[in-house]
Every structure is written in C-alpha cells, then in structure tokens.
Design an enzyme around this catalytic site. Structure first.
Site, PDB file in Angstrom:
ATOM      1  N   HIS A  40       6.885 -26.792   3.577  1.00  0.00           N
ATOM      2  CA  HIS A  40       5.994 -27.991   2.913  1.00  0.00           C
ATOM      3  C   HIS A  40       4.680 -27.290   2.050  1.00  0.00           C
ATOM      4  O   HIS A  40       3.946 -28.041   1.790  1.00  0.00           O
ATOM      5  CB  HIS A  40       5.192 -28.688   4.039  1.00  0.00           C
ATOM      6  CG  HIS A  40       6.300 -29.207   5.098  1.00  0.00           C
ATOM      7  ND1 HIS A  40       7.004 -30.623   4.700  1.00  0.00           N
ATOM      8  CD2 HIS A  40       6.951 -29.002   6.213  1.00  0.00           C
ATOM      9  CE1 HIS A  40       7.681 -31.045   5.621  1.00  0.00           C
ATOM     10  NE2 HIS A  40       7.926 -29.944   6.467  1.00  0.00           N
ATOM     11  N   GLU A  79       0.937  -1.329  -0.091  1.00  0.00           N
ATOM     12  CA  GLU A  79       0.039   0.105   0.122  1.00  0.00           C
ATOM     13  C   GLU A  79       1.104   1.057  -0.096  1.00  0.00           C
ATOM     14  O   GLU A  79       0.239   2.198  -0.478  1.00  0.00           O
ATOM     15  CB  GLU A  79      -0.853  -0.059   1.138  1.00  0.00           C
ATOM     16  CG  GLU A  79      -2.006   1.177   1.164  1.00  0.00           C
ATOM     17  CD  GLU A  79      -3.151   0.998   2.212  1.00  0.00           C
ATOM     18  OE1 GLU A  79      -4.319   0.541   1.843  1.00  0.00           O
ATOM     19  OE2 GLU A  79      -2.683   1.057   3.296  1.00  0.00           O
ATOM     20  N   LYS A 105     -14.243   1.308  -4.109  1.00  0.00           N
ATOM     21  CA  LYS A 105     -14.960   1.839  -3.126  1.00  0.00           C
ATOM     22  C   LYS A 105     -16.165   2.702  -4.025  1.00  0.00           C
ATOM     23  O   LYS A 105     -17.535   2.823  -3.610  1.00  0.00           O
ATOM     24  CB  LYS A 105     -14.487   2.862  -1.792  1.00  0.00           C
ATOM     25  CG  LYS A 105     -13.499   1.762  -1.066  1.00  0.00           C
ATOM     26  CD  LYS A 105     -13.396   2.275   0.303  1.00  0.00           C
ATOM     27  CE  LYS A 105     -12.437   3.578   0.024  1.00  0.00           C
ATOM     28  NZ  LYS A 105     -12.028   4.132   1.410  1.00  0.00           N
TER      29      LYS A 105
END
Length: 550
Positions: free
Chosen positions: A384, A353, A512
């Site tokens: 793993h 960000e 948004k």
C-alpha cells in the site's frame, strides 16, 4: 588479480546476456515443468526459490564460473583462516569464528582466537544469568527490569533488529530498549518510560569515543545520578562493550563490567560478539546460543556446498547478474513478517556500507557498478506504499520476499492472508496482466468498449519482473541466525566479484571531520572557519534564528 571485465566468464556473460534480453519467465515455466525444482534450494528449514528470475541453467553455470574465476573459494577460505582480507586496515575478518561451537586453533595478532571468544562468551553468560535470576541488582537493591542499549551503527542496528524479531522469545520481567540517535528526543522519550532504580545501561563503543554514543551515555548518567544522588550508583547501572578500559573506568564503569571485542570483528558483523549482550538479556542465553547455531549452520553450508548449490553464492551472483548486466541500481527486500520490520535498515548498513565502494583491491577506480541501493518494508504495508513502482514503474527492480509458513501468534487466519498476499505478489510480478484481458474484464463489468480501451493501459501489469522467495518454517532464533548469515555471505560474495574491500567504511569519515568546526560556528561569538556558499548560508540562517550575529 585480473581486471573483472577481462575474465573469460565475464565476457561469456556479456554474450549470454544478448540472448537473454527478451527472455520471458512465463514462457520458461510453460516449457519446463521442473523449473521450480531445478531453480530452488534448501538449507535446513530454509527454502530459496529463485525460479522467478530472468535466468536459465546456462545463466547459472556462467555465474558460477565467474565466481570461480574471481577466486571466491580462495577468498572464502582466506576469511575463515584469519588472513587479513580487510587489506586497507590490515585486519582479519573473523565474525564466523564467533558462532562456531568448536573453533580451530587460530592465532591473530598474537591472540588465541578460540580462547578469547570462549572467555568473553562465558562472562556474558554469567552476567546475563545474574540479571535474569535477580542476583545482579541496582544501587538501591532492586532487580533490573529494563535495559537500554546505547550505541550506533553496528552497535545498534543488528541487536535492535534481532531483539524486535525475537520478541516472542523475550524473557519475563526484563525489557530491552535501544537508543542511537544524537537527537535528544530519542533518549528522552526512552527514559520517560523508565525507573532509574531498575534500569541498566549498556554503552556499546569499541573505542569509547564515539560522539553520538558518549553524548547519550553522559546524558543517561546525568539522569541516573539526578535520581539516585550517588556517584557510585553508576557501577551498578552501567556496563560497557569496549576495548578502552581507561575511558570506561573514567566514565565510572567498573572495568570488570566491560566486555571486549576485537578489531577482527567489524561493527556491522558484531551482533554475534559482546555487542549481542542486549540480545542475550532479551531472549535468554539458550536462545542466544540458538541464534549463533543458526548462523553457524549457514556458515557450514557456505563453506562446504558447491558453488552451483550454495545459497549465499546464488543470491550474490543473481545480484551481480542484475546490477552489472541488466543495469539495475536497487533491490527491494520485503519481509512478510512484522517482527522483521528492522531487517531492511540492518541490511542497508550490511550491504551499502560494505559494498558502497568505487576502488578495487588494486587501488584503481572500478569501471562497473558495485553496491546497490537497498530498500523495502514489511508486507503487506509495502503493498500500500510503493508496490506500484515495482509492478508498473519504468525501472527493473529485483526483489526478495521473506515469509514464515507458521506464525507464532494465535491469529492464524490473518497469517493465512499474509502468506497468500506474499505469494500473490511474487506471482503478479511474474505473470502480469495484459491489456486484452483487462479490456475484456472492463467490458464484462459494463464499461463501454471505448472507455475500456482508454482505461486498460493504466491497469496493465507488464509482468516478467524478478523475485526471490525465502520461505522458512517459523521465525525462531536458529532460523533468524541462518537468515542473517545468508545475507552476510551474499554481501561477501558480491564484494569478491567486484574486487573491493567489503570490510572497511571510510565513507563515514569525512562528514565526522567537518562537523566540529560547523558546530563551533553555530554558537560561537563569531563565525569560525571557511565553508562553501551553501553551508555558509545555512550556518548564517541558523545563527540569525538564534539571535547571533552573522
């Protein structure tokens, strides 16, 4: 400000890189017995080993010179003295002031920074102690036993990461939970564990208008009121971290129980402010102060150490070296410490960000790579899951390994294996394993020569793959504060070199803006608004599934 690629140090690095294309770290260690001592650095109990990188002392001199020519020292001083280095929003950037035990006199936008910080910290301390000693009680007179922090982004990731990391230091009788996602299952799953009479909610939203936070806060309030059946109960079960007193009061929270923070504290740098209230409630005020002190220790190091021996500068410039000269797009972070399982999501916000930008301080598109993709997981889980790619994949991936020398649990043998695995992975990335060695091993195990030759290429580890190791004594509040501040300053260093603004976040805005008309189209009698063909098709399919006309 000169364009980055025209700086003499940049051009020198371009030439130097040509001589480093075939650099072999294994040979460098063989030829220089002091390479570890030369290319490692201590700050407090924190050791940074960066000797397993494709660098020489000459590389590091060039990188330090690039930092100088990029005016890193001047930008660092500008940040610490309250200049508006967040130039797109015309704001100062002063999270470092939040953790300084003695703050210089500093006025920002007519506000006495030292006085304001001291006032908020004092109020936080009083509140935390009142919850812990039982003098703050819920509406029915019962003490608080659970705290739910409702926030998103910087109001959630930092505090949640710290609370998980320092769970060993948690106070008795108070547990902290975090709710961030708009998905109702997040809040519902949390509330199902709790008793309304003994639960306190922290609503963390600077403007008190954040969609996700207010949706969860209103649902939490409805849950509380359904159980207690008294509107006045909100005042004893909700506090706010905000600057919007009017909206806080309208929600039902007493403005006296609102803790403010300021425009010069960015969300992803805010855990040191009132946003850290949940941290203090979990670990106690003394440990919260130790967290601040650790961050301050790294701040002092960052401000005072020469560039060549400055831990955040070295980490940041190594990232520049790989991203802009070796062409890497990602870097992996592998904390061999289960308590740091939320560190990677925190660093993803902090780094991506901050530096996921493509326009520089001259308002021009950049012509070089900026912020990398940050990813990772705790060890040994990552071994793993995806270490195959790190060891044998086609991409060069710089990595950070973090590990404590001493564990805080009684299971000492398991920690020995954890430490051994961490160091073994960095050694394996460095050394690799050749085809000839593998063939010989397979034949010694009884495999035919032809079968060994066929299988060996699949088992080759190329090696010569870079890593940093951050070793610390134990994960206590002071050490965690140092680690967080180290990465904060590393991100700052890279933003300065790339000539971008690391302190705004315009990239979150467009989605948004587009969400409200889409939400309306999902449930209204008729479809509202125009969308691209893909989005329109998805809306139509959702409407069909809900029995609505399309």
């Amino acid at each position: 400000m000169k364009p980055l690629k025209t700086l003499p140090a940049w051009k020198a690095l371009e030439q130097h890189f040509k001589s480093m294309r075939n650099f072999d770290m294994r040979a460098a260690f063989r030829e220089d017995a002091a390479r570890f001592e030369t290319l490692s650095l201590r700050c407090g109990n924190l050791l940074l080993d960066y000797s397993k990188n494709r660098v020489t002392q000459e590389t590091m001199r060039h990188l330090a010179q690039l930092a100088r020519e990029s005016e890193l020292e001047e930008m660092r001083n500008a940040m610490c003295t309250g200049e508006r280095i967040n130039f797109t929003e015309k704001r100062a950037v002063l999270h470092v002031a939040l953790r300084a035990p003695v703050r210089p006199a500093l006025m920002v936008e007519g506000v006495d920074v030292e006085r304001e910080i001291a006032k908020v910290l004092h109020r936080m301390q009083r509140f935390v102690e009142s919850v812990h000693n039982g003098s703050w009680r819920g509406h029915t007179g019962k003490p608080i036993r659970n705290v739910v922090n409702i926030g998103i982004g910087g109001s959630d990731l930092g505090p949640a990461m710290v609370c998980h990391a320092l769970d060993h230091y948690a106070v008795e009788n108070v547990r902290v939970h975090f709710v961030s996602n708009l998905d109702p299952s997040h809040l519902a799953g949390t509330l199902a564990q709790l008793d309304p009479e003994t639960t306190l909610f922290i609503v963390a939203s600077k403007t008190f208008t954040t969609l996700e936070t207010l949706a969860n806060a209103n649902s939490a309030k409805a849950w509380l009121l359904a159980a207690l059946r008294a509107p006045e109960a909100v005042a004893r079960h909700f506090v706010a971290l905000s600057t919007n007193a009017q909206a806080v009061e309208a929600f039902g929270i007493d403005p006296e129980n609102m803790f403010i923070f300021w425009d010069w504290v960015g969300g992803r740098y805010s855990l040191w402010s009132a946003i850290g209230l949940s941290i203090a409630l979990q670990i106690g005020w003394g440990n919260f102060q130790a967290l601040l002190a650790g961050a301050h220790a790294m701040d002092v190091h960052f401000k005072e150490a020469p560039l060549e021996a400055n831990m955040p500068v070295i980490l940041g410039m190594l990232g520049i070296w790989y991203a802009n000269f070796w062409g890497t797009d990602t870097y992996g972070v592998f904390p061999y410490d289960q308590r740091l399982r939320l560190l990677v999501p925190f660093l993803q916000q902090l780094d991506m960000e901050s530096n996921g930008k493509n326009v520089n301080r001259a308002n021009k598109l950049v012509n070089y790579n900026t912020g990398p993709i940050v990813w990772g997981a705790p060890g040994t889980n990552g071994q793993h899951a995806f270490f195959e790619l790190v060891h044998q994949g086609t991409r060069l991936i710089p990595t950070d390994f973090l590990v404590a020398a001493v564990n805080l649990t009684p299971l000492a043998d398991q920690h020995e294996w954890l430490l051994a695995n961490c160091l073994a992975q960095t050694e394996a990335l460095l050394k690799g394993k050749s085809r000839a060695v593998i063939e010989a091993e397979l034949i010694a195990q009884g495999m035919t020569r032809d079968d060994a030759r066929a299988l060996a290429p699949h088992k080759v580890f190329p090696g010569n793959r870079p890593s940093n190791t951050l070793l610390y004594q134990k994960l206590d509040p002071h050490t965690l504060g140092m680690l967080i501040a180290l990465y904060e300053h590393k991100v700052f260093v890279q933003g300065v070199i790339w000539q971008i603004n690391s302190f705004d976040q315009w990239g979150v805005e467009l989605g948004k803006q587009l969400a409200p008309p889409i939400r309306a189209a999902l449930s209204s009698v008729r479809v509202i608004g125009e969308h691209d063909g893909s989005t329109q098709g998805l809306i139509a399919d959702i409407r069909r599934r809900r029995g609505l006309s399309t």
